[in-house]
Design a protein around this motif. Structure first.
Motif, mmCIF file in Angstrom:
data_model
loop_
_atom_site.group_PDB
_atom_site.id
_atom_site.type_symbol
_atom_site.label_atom_id
_atom_site.label_comp_id
_atom_site.label_asym_id
_atom_site.label_seq_id
_atom_site.Cartn_x
_atom_site.Cartn_y
_atom_site.Cartn_z
ATOM 1 N N UNK A 301 -15.225 42.880 -17.262
ATOM 2 C CA UNK A 301 -13.900 43.323 -17.699
ATOM 3 C C UNK A 301 -12.978 42.127 -17.956
ATOM 4 N N UNK A 302 -11.906 42.379 -18.678
ATOM 5 C CA UNK A 302 -10.945 41.321 -18.992
ATOM 6 C C UNK A 302 -10.381 40.722 -17.709
ATOM 7 N N UNK A 303 -10.152 39.422 -17.759
ATOM 8 C CA UNK A 303 -9.529 38.663 -16.670
ATOM 9 C C UNK A 303 -10.389 38.597 -15.407
ATOM 10 N N UNK A 304 -11.652 38.970 -15.530
ATOM 11 C CA UNK A 304 -12.569 38.931 -14.394
ATOM 12 C C UNK A 304 -13.362 37.637 -14.408
ATOM 13 N N UNK A 305 -13.588 37.086 -13.232
ATOM 14 C CA UNK A 305 -14.336 35.837 -13.115
ATOM 15 C C UNK A 305 -15.517 36.031 -12.176
ATOM 16 N N UNK A 306 -16.281 34.971 -12.001
ATOM 17 C CA UNK A 306 -17.505 35.006 -11.193
ATOM 18 C C UNK A 306 -17.587 33.730 -10.363
ATOM 19 N N UNK A 307 -18.078 33.864 -9.154
ATOM 20 C CA UNK A 307 -18.397 32.715 -8.324
ATOM 21 C C UNK A 307 -19.834 32.810 -7.849
ATOM 22 N N UNK A 308 -20.583 31.720 -7.945
ATOM 23 C CA UNK A 308 -21.980 31.696 -7.503
ATOM 24 C C UNK A 308 -22.237 30.392 -6.766
ATOM 25 N N UNK A 309 -22.954 30.479 -5.659
ATOM 26 C CA UNK A 309 -23.386 29.281 -4.943
ATOM 27 C C UNK A 309 -24.845 29.463 -4.553
ATOM 28 N N UNK A 524 -11.259 45.194 -5.265
ATOM 29 C CA UNK A 524 -10.770 43.877 -5.666
ATOM 30 C C UNK A 524 -11.874 42.821 -5.681
ATOM 31 N N UNK A 525 -12.843 42.961 -4.788
ATOM 32 C CA UNK A 525 -13.897 41.958 -4.653
ATOM 33 C C UNK A 525 -15.249 42.641 -4.577
ATOM 34 N N UNK A 526 -16.188 42.154 -5.365
ATOM 35 C CA UNK A 526 -17.569 42.631 -5.311
ATOM 36 C C UNK A 526 -18.452 41.469 -4.874
ATOM 37 N N UNK A 527 -19.224 41.677 -3.805
ATOM 38 C CA UNK A 527 -20.033 40.617 -3.223
ATOM 39 C C UNK A 527 -21.517 41.003 -3.245
ATOM 40 N N UNK A 528 -22.360 39.980 -3.297
ATOM 41 C CA UNK A 528 -23.798 40.144 -3.064
ATOM 42 C C UNK A 528 -24.306 38.843 -2.465
ATOM 43 N N UNK A 541 -17.677 38.627 -7.616
ATOM 44 C CA UNK A 541 -17.141 39.049 -8.908
ATOM 45 C C UNK A 541 -15.796 39.726 -8.666
ATOM 46 N N UNK A 542 -14.812 39.394 -9.461
ATOM 47 C CA UNK A 542 -13.507 40.025 -9.319
ATOM 48 C C UNK A 542 -12.468 39.292 -10.136
ATOM 49 N N UNK A 552 -15.602 48.587 -9.977
ATOM 50 C CA UNK A 552 -16.282 47.333 -9.646
ATOM 51 C C UNK A 552 -16.632 47.319 -8.166
ATOM 52 N N UNK A 553 -17.908 47.293 -7.855
ATOM 53 C CA UNK A 553 -18.332 47.206 -6.463
ATOM 54 C C UNK A 553 -19.624 46.411 -6.382
#
Length: 781
Positions: A301-309, A524-528, A541-542, A552-553
């Motif tokens: 979705x718009x304005x959504x970002x991702x973090x990965x480590x 607000x926050x989706x985690x895996x 993701x969020x 978003x989950x």
């Protein structure tokens, strides 16, 4: 004769004194000049480079003029390049004092003869002097260059002077230094240059703009061949090698500016001034993740970002770090580092609670927990799917991420104790000021970060020890124990889909991927979070501005990204070498058969074993079923009754009576149990001739649905309220009363349903056959 000899001796003594004073004065003047006009080495603008573990540049910070330099030492440059450079530019570099008079005379003669500048006659030392202290191309400028050259030779060693040249020589555009040129033009470190590549780069500083190989390959090739001729002429390289190199065309790697892991680069350079910051990152993996992110971007979705480590679990070296989906996209807050941002962790902390509860002897993997509506003071948690599932095992509750069993478990373990154990292992959670940890912490009622969660999940990969992340090779491996190896092994197997115990000869040697999701309040926050045999993977993701994103989950949004990263690691031979780590069952982990509802092993045929479960156990501990608050005296316990020969309940002093025990399910679970498991069916009937004393076997009559003294309002746009109240416990039929008047309630008299439209205060009461009464007051606003 003697007088003449004495006069001559005195004369030579005066000459010696003169030269001594001359040398002393000259030396003092040179020393003073060196102090007054020091070499401007410290004034040179500094460029900084962040590299991968193998030296590949990830990100660069150019100097004020936008010039990129990648500092290297002498031993980090190919010997071929040094041979080509010194042979072509300055054969006598190691021998002359900085100035080669013969070269200067030859260059002057050639320039006069051709009426123009043909040769400069500059040594490498003189070129370094010009690089650090530019001067005009005049006679005065030449004298100034010579003075600086002598100062260089006096101040620095030959190796230091050569290193300055290697790092400052111009190579076209904004490139300075052999390393910057090697990485940009050839895509490799200068230590891996071939002879042909070394000859090419050795000549570029003579005319970096005119000979740029990416723009003028033919000119660059001609210049390279000129260097090769010189190498063959002076027998530095054999003629056969030179002839072979001449056949090579000018090949250049696709020109790439170092633009990997920008947010990690910013993180690591914000607190130090080092010229080169070497990270533990794998440049290939980082590049692949950023390419994947480019594909993910259009699906988000718009304005959504991702973090990965991605972390190598054996060394805790961070191998990939994606702080945002696109660093350059300001509409997605691309410069916000989501890996280090504080966010609600959702359900991602649950595995650690279950592991600590195993160590504490509160549960086994298959202990009975209760997924039923419950209120803890003003806190009334619910499940993500808004439903309830009744009796569930600990492993099922963890895999399905059910909230009520986790809250029940945390209530028994203690929220302060839980967070203290995490903090002791190096996992810091953030709470509002002057606020203590509450039961909500296990459902995301706290703040955490993706990097800290990855660090926490190292406990599942490292036998219960939490190890600190390592971003740089020199950082030590620091770890602290959070749970026992057995508890970590059980939790990892459960999350990996292996909750059902198996003998060692059939148990898989490794867990392909153990994973856990999380979703914070308001989507607000989706985690895996995932742990495979070689790596720990974290995905967030969020929206970085914490705006909710409907739909978003964790399972729908973050898990697909987790699987892509895991598949990338598994399918690549480069990374799959780390996947062969075996995961044998620790000696403390055993297998046992237990029975619900009591949670204890029972003999075959025992009627109190209402449901049999195979379970992983820890240290042979088989705790009884964990009661919820208020159930300590009856949850899953064995009730002692006195019965006669016909199996009817009687008083203890009745003739032919004997004691027996009946295992009963916790009362709140009855709506999810089959009828034959209800208390009314499990308890034997009373003997009318000698009934039991009291009503100890009858459970308290409870009303569930709303809390006492609640203020209720109809839904927006509606004038009435549909009310549904359920009774639990008690015995026999129920009679319902609303404001003192009996209400007929149909066949199922355990549930009261009504539609109320008149505002005011109400009192609902229920009476059962055991004469128990339960009352509930509420207000319709």
């Amino acid at each position: 004769m003697k007088g003449l000899s004495g006069e001559r001796g005195f004369f030579w003594l005066r000459i010696a004194r003169f030269f001594f004073l001359l040398i002393l004065t000259g030396g003092a003047l040179l020393w003073a000049a060196n102090r007054i006009w020091p070499l401007p080495l410290q004034e040179l603008p500094v460029a900084r480079v962040v590299t991968a573990e193998d030296g590949t540049p990830l990100w660069r910070y150019a100097d004020a003029q936008g010039v990129w330099r990648y500092p290297v030492k002498l031993d980090q440059v190919s010997p071929y390049y040094l041979q080509a450079l010194l042979t072509y530019e300055d054969r006598w570099f190691w021998d002359h004092p900085g100035i080669n008079p013969l070269s200067l005379l030859r260059a002057s003669w050639q320039n006069i003869h051709h009426d123009g500048i043909v040769s400069g006659g500059s040594t490498l030392s003189m070129q370094v002097a010009r690089l650090i202290c530019p001067h005009p191309r005049t006679f005065a400028g030449k004298l100034r260059q010579i003075a600086r050259t002598l100062q260089l030779e006096w101040t620095l060693s030959k190796s230091q002077i050569l290193e300055i040249y290697l790092n400052r020589a111009p190579f076209g555009g904004t490139l300075q230094g052999i390393a910057a040129a090697s990485w940009t033009y050839l895509g490799k470190p200068p230590s891996e240059l071939t002879p042909g590549e070394a000859a090419l780069l050795a000549v570029l500083p003579q005319a970096p703009s005119r000979l740029r190989p990416d723009r003028f390959p033919e000119r660059a090739r001609a210049a390279r061949d000129k260097v090769l001729s010189r190498l063959a002429e002076y027998h530095v390289w054999p003629q056969r090698r030179v002839d072979e190199i001449r056949q090579e065309s000018i090949w250049l790697a696709p020109r790439q500016v170092p633009q990997l892991a920008p947010l990690l680069a910013r993180r690591l350079t914000s607190h130090n001034n080092r010229t080169i910051v070497t990270t533990t990152l794998d440049a290939n993996l980082q590049r692949q993740l950023e390419e994947l992110a480019a594909g993910w971007k259009n699906q988000l979705p718009a304005k959504t970002s991702v973090g990965v480590i991605v972390v190598e679990s054996s060394t805790m070296a961070v191998k990939a770090y994606l702080g945002s989906v696109d660093f350059k996209d300001s509409s997605r807050f691309g410069q916000v580092d989501t890996v280090s941002a504080w966010r609600s962790p959702g359900s991602t902390l649950k595995p650690f609670l279950y592991g600590l509860a195993l160590d504490d002897g509160l549960i086994t993997a298959e202990s009975l927990l209760q997924d039923v509506p419950r209120r803890f003071g003003d806190y009334r948690p619910g499940n993500f799917d808004t439903g309830f599932h009744g009796p569930v095992s600990a492993s099922e509750a963890l895999v399905r991420s059910l909230n009520l069993p986790a809250v029940q478990l945390l209530d028994a373990y203690g929220p302060k104790r839980f967070t203290a154990n995490l903090r002791n292992a190096g996992i810091h959670l953030r709470f509002p000021a002057n606020s203590d940890p509450s039961l909500a912490v296990i459902l995301g009622g706290t703040g955490s970060r993706l990097d800290q969660l990855a660090q926490a999940y190292s406990a599942l990969a490292r036998g219960g020890k939490v190890a600190r992340l390592r971003f740089e090779p020199q950082q030590p491996l620091v770890e602290r124990r959070l749970m026992s190896p057995g508890a970590a092994w059980i939790i990892r197997r459960i999350l990996g889909g292996q909750a059902l115990p198996q003998p060692d000869n059939t148990l898989p040697g490794t867990v392909p991927l153990a994973w856990k999701t999380g979703t914070s309040y308001g989507y607000r926050d989706a985690w895996a979070m995932g742990v495979n045999p070689g790596y720990i993977i974290g995905v967030w993701v969020g929206r970085p501005d914490a705006t909710p994103v409907a739909g978003q989950f964790g399972y729908a949004t973050a898990v697909p990204l987790l699987n892509q990263v895991n598949n990338l690691l598994v399918s690549s031979a480069r990374y799959s070498l780390k996947m062969a780590v075996s995961d044998p069952r620790p000696p403390s982990v055993g297998i046992a058969t237990l029975c619900w509802p009591g949670g204890q092993p029972l003999k075959a045929g025992d009627t109190n074993c209402r449901q049999q479960r195979q379970s992983w156990t820890l240290d042979g501990t088989l705790p009884p079923t964990l009661p919820a608050p208020g159930q300590e005296s009856q949850a899953g316990s064995l009730i002692t009754l006195w019965v006669n020969s016909q199996g009817q309940q009687v008083a203890a002093n009745c003739p032919n009576s004997h004691a027996t025990q009946v295992a009963l399910w916790p009362t709140p679970l009855e709506p999810w149990l089959p009828p034959e498991e209800h208390r009314s069916q499990r308890l034997p009937p009373h003997d009318a001739s000698c009934p039991p004393l009291g009503k100890s076997a009858v459970q308290p009559l409870l009303l569930l649905g709303i809390r006492d003294n609640a203020i209720l309002k109809p839904l927006p746009g509606q004038r009435s309220l549909s009310l549904r109240i359920e009774s639990q416990g008690g015995a026999g039929r129920r009679w319902w009363f609303l404001n003192g008047e009996q209400v007929e309630n149909g066949a199922d008299n355990r549930i009261f349903q009504a539609t109320l439209s008149q505002p005011g205060q109400y009192q609902l009461s229920v009476l059962d056959e055991s004469s128990q009464v339960s009352t509930l007051n509420f207000t319709l606003d």
